[in-house]
Design an enzyme around this catalytic site. Structure first.
Site, PDB file in Angstrom:
ATOM      1  N   MET A  10       0.834  -0.838   0.638  1.00 16.47           N
ATOM      2  CA  MET A  10       0.228  -0.539   0.027  1.00 16.47           C
ATOM      3  C   MET A  10       0.961   1.390   0.212  1.00 16.47           C
ATOM      4  O   MET A  10       0.109   2.446   0.234  1.00 16.47           O
ATOM      5  CB  MET A  10      -1.123   0.048   1.025  1.00 16.47           C
ATOM      6  N   HIS A  17       9.417  -3.032   3.285  1.00 13.43           N
ATOM      7  CA  HIS A  17       9.221  -3.476   2.449  1.00 13.43           C
ATOM      8  C   HIS A  17      10.505  -4.110   1.546  1.00 13.43           C
ATOM      9  O   HIS A  17      10.105  -5.132   0.361  1.00 13.43           O
ATOM     10  CB  HIS A  17       8.616  -2.527   1.498  1.00 13.43           C
ATOM     11  N   GLN A  41     -10.392  -1.447   2.457  1.00 12.23           N
ATOM     12  CA  GLN A  41      -9.531  -2.834   3.766  1.00 12.23           C
ATOM     13  C   GLN A  41      -9.350  -1.865   4.619  1.00 12.23           C
ATOM     14  O   GLN A  41      -9.061  -1.958   6.230  1.00 12.23           O
ATOM     15  CB  GLN A  41      -8.096  -3.294   3.513  1.00 12.23           C
TER      16      GLN A  41
END
Ligand code: PAF
Length: 244
Positions: A10, A17, A41
């Site tokens: 995201m 990440h 979400q």
């Protein structure tokens, strides 16, 4: 042909990440990174609004970590019509799912859609979102998707705080106090809640030991300590294998 690796994110990318992306790159030269803040979400619209968005930085970090493609899909591309929800089932309703109703249906719906569009051979997810990882593996089995799901260990700061895009929203005082989560994860079953309670800025949502096969609070050969709560109004979660 090289395998296609996939790291869905995201955005607001950080070293956690980067570790997922470079793990994918070690396995294949073809690594797609998606950056999509999935409205489905977020059960709290304010949380969605405040979610950090850093596209230029994200592209640079993803490419430097080994992505061969950085994809910023639009909401229309992901949800061209009203999405049919992928239901997470009973394990989507406990712990994170209990505190964030509908969250895991939203996660699975977007991950399924991303998988359909990218068609990867393997996808890598961080263990920090342990319940999410469990539910994604379950979904892949349920739909019989030909995708290998790889779990990547949580990357931590020097004081043990798990890297998270939410950490940048913590004040420096709260950031220092958030180390209490890792301390609690490393304490005994009996001490975990007391350790958390020793930090007045921290508010516990749940802190317990589960069987990672079914998320029940029962003894099992392998157990997992899971913690969630808030500090300065920011929700943080973490987990670790629990050894007695
Ligand atoms: O873990 C995340 O960043 C998200 O939940 C995911 C898997 C990219 C789905 O939006």
């Amino acid at each position: 042909m090289a395998e296609k690796g996939f790291v869905p994110t995201m955005g607001a990318l950080h070293a956690g990440h980067a570790a997922l992306i470079s793990a994918a790159r070690k396995r294949s030269n073809h690594v797609v990174v998606s950056i999509f803040v999935n409205p489905l979400q977020f059960n709290d619209p304010k949380d969605l609004e405040k979610y950090p968005r850093t596209p230029d930085h994200d592209r640079e970090l993803a490419l430097a970590a080994g992505a061969s493609e950085v994809w910023f899909p639009t909401v229309e591309e992901i949800y061209p019509s009203n999405p049919e929800l992928v239901k997470a089932g009973p394990i989507g309703e406990v712990f994170e799912g209990f505190s964030r109703p509908g969250h895991f249906d939203g996660v699975l719906t977007v991950v399924k859609r991303l998988f359909d569009l990218v068609q990867p051979d393997f996808a890598i997810f961080g263990e920090k979102d342990f319940q999410q990882l469990f539910l994604i593996k379950q979904m892949v089995r349920n739909f019989n998707l030909p995708i290998e799901i790889i779990a990547h260990p949580t990357i931590r700061e020097a004081d043990g705080l798990a890297l998270s895009s939410r950490n940048i929203r913590l004040s420096s005082e709260d950031r220092a106090k958030a180390a209490i989560i890792y301390k609690a994860l490393n304490s005994s079953r009996d001490q975990m809640n007391a350790v958390l309670a020793s930090e007045p800025a921290w508010k516990t949502d749940y802190a317990t030991i589960i069987n990672p096969e079914n998320f029940k609070e029962e003894f099992a050969p392998k157990q997992r300590a899971i913690i969630a709560g808030w500090i300065g109004g920011i929700r943080l979660i973490d987990n670790m294998e629990y050894k007695e």
